[in-house]
Design an enzyme around this catalytic site. Sequence first.
Site, PDB file in Angstrom:
ATOM      1  N   TYR A 194       3.020  -6.810   6.489  1.00 29.56           N
ATOM      2  CA  TYR A 194       2.531  -5.760   5.588  1.00 29.56           C
ATOM      3  C   TYR A 194       1.063  -5.489   5.884  1.00 29.56           C
ATOM      4  O   TYR A 194       0.215  -6.353   5.704  1.00 29.56           O
ATOM      5  CB  TYR A 194       2.722  -6.236   4.145  1.00 29.56           C
ATOM      6  CG  TYR A 194       2.300  -5.273   3.061  1.00 29.56           C
ATOM      7  CD1 TYR A 194       2.136  -3.912   3.295  1.00 29.56           C
ATOM      8  CD2 TYR A 194       2.097  -5.742   1.769  1.00 29.56           C
ATOM      9  CE1 TYR A 194       1.763  -3.046   2.284  1.00 29.56           C
ATOM     10  CE2 TYR A 194       1.724  -4.888   0.739  1.00 29.56           C
ATOM     11  CZ  TYR A 194       1.563  -3.546   0.994  1.00 29.56           C
ATOM     12  OH  TYR A 194       1.187  -2.692  -0.010  1.00 29.56           O
ATOM     13  N   LYS A 222       5.526  -2.989   7.539  1.00 28.88           N
ATOM     14  CA  LYS A 222       5.275  -2.034   6.466  1.00 28.88           C
ATOM     15  C   LYS A 222       3.853  -1.531   6.669  1.00 28.88           C
ATOM     16  O   LYS A 222       2.889  -2.264   6.468  1.00 28.88           O
ATOM     17  CB  LYS A 222       5.434  -2.693   5.095  1.00 28.88           C
ATOM     18  CG  LYS A 222       5.122  -1.753   3.936  1.00 28.88           C
ATOM     19  CD  LYS A 222       5.189  -2.471   2.589  1.00 28.88           C
ATOM     20  CE  LYS A 222       4.814  -1.515   1.452  1.00 28.88           C
ATOM     21  NZ  LYS A 222       4.827  -2.203   0.128  1.00 28.88           N
TER      22      LYS A 222
END
Length: 365
Positions: A194, A222
């Site tokens: 992320y 992400k």
Amino acid sequence: MASLKSYRPLKESTFSFFPRGSADNNYNRRNVTWRSPRAAVLPNFHLPMRSYEVKNRTNVNDIKSLRLVTAVKTPYLPDGRFDLEAYDNLVNMQIANGVEAIIVGGTTGEGQLMSWDEHIMLIGHTVNCFGGTIKVIGNTGSNSTREAIHATEQGFAVGMHAALHINPYYGKTSLEGLVAHFESVLSMGPTIIYNVPSRTSQDIPPGVIHTIAHNTNLAGVKECVGNDRIKQYTDNGIIAWSGNDDQCHDARWGYGATGVMSVATNLIPRLMRQLMFEGKNISLNSKLMPLIEWLFQEPNPIALNTAMAQLGVVRPVFRLPYVPLPVAKRVEFVNLVKQIGRENFIGDKEVQVLDDDDFILVGRY
């Protein structure tokens, strides 16, 4: 002073003893073979863990194919504890509207305000109740590698399908340190990296991702830097999801993103599914943009928490330091719901403007 009670001694026959070493009972200690625990002799053998088959029951390709993932909100009771009944209702509504996976205890779910015991409990609860229907991604990242390892061990032990890992924030490290940090957790199971520099104050550059991309447990990234970065990854065969609701439509249909890991899906999962599954839809994307901009006028999840309370799907309880949006912004949300259509939002109660006194702010829980 009260007198002490007296107890009669137990007879020897009351106890069970291990056999004594003697020729009479054929007990021979020389026949015992000691073996070193596997964790002591194998690298990256993490405890506590279930069997290899259980731990890795989710193929990383199943994670790579996800198109619509909700960073689900965590609702609270008035004393600040989890409201599991409301939580289960939220997850059921996500499932009913076509969401494929949820992130448990992410930024939106306020994992940063949870103890690790709460965090792992909620992951386990989600897996036990919904793991057969929807993929459960546990946010087990930390700025401490030790904590990230331990939380990820526990998350996979209770059955999560994949882990979400952020780069170390506040006490930032070098690029080599980022690689070492991520490699410490990649061995445990399917992993999503992320990248959200607005929260960590450190970008994860593509070079770091390319360095760890050889690991078969890397599901993808992400990415919140933008769609050009997403295209860098997808052009090189690395899966990427948009972490920005305002960019996810273009990311999906113009830059190669697999899908979105979304905040807005908490409110409008069916419409977000249309954006990710039914092809380019500039009209719908434009229609949703005012709502998405409203959601991020203050740091997430402040607006989302306010909105879900106004929809009547959660109690109006905030764990500090989050506080609700002011009344004028609450009125704006009611108008947005009317413009988009109440039927497109979760829940079945009428949206309302809550007063300041309706909210409960909890500092100790």
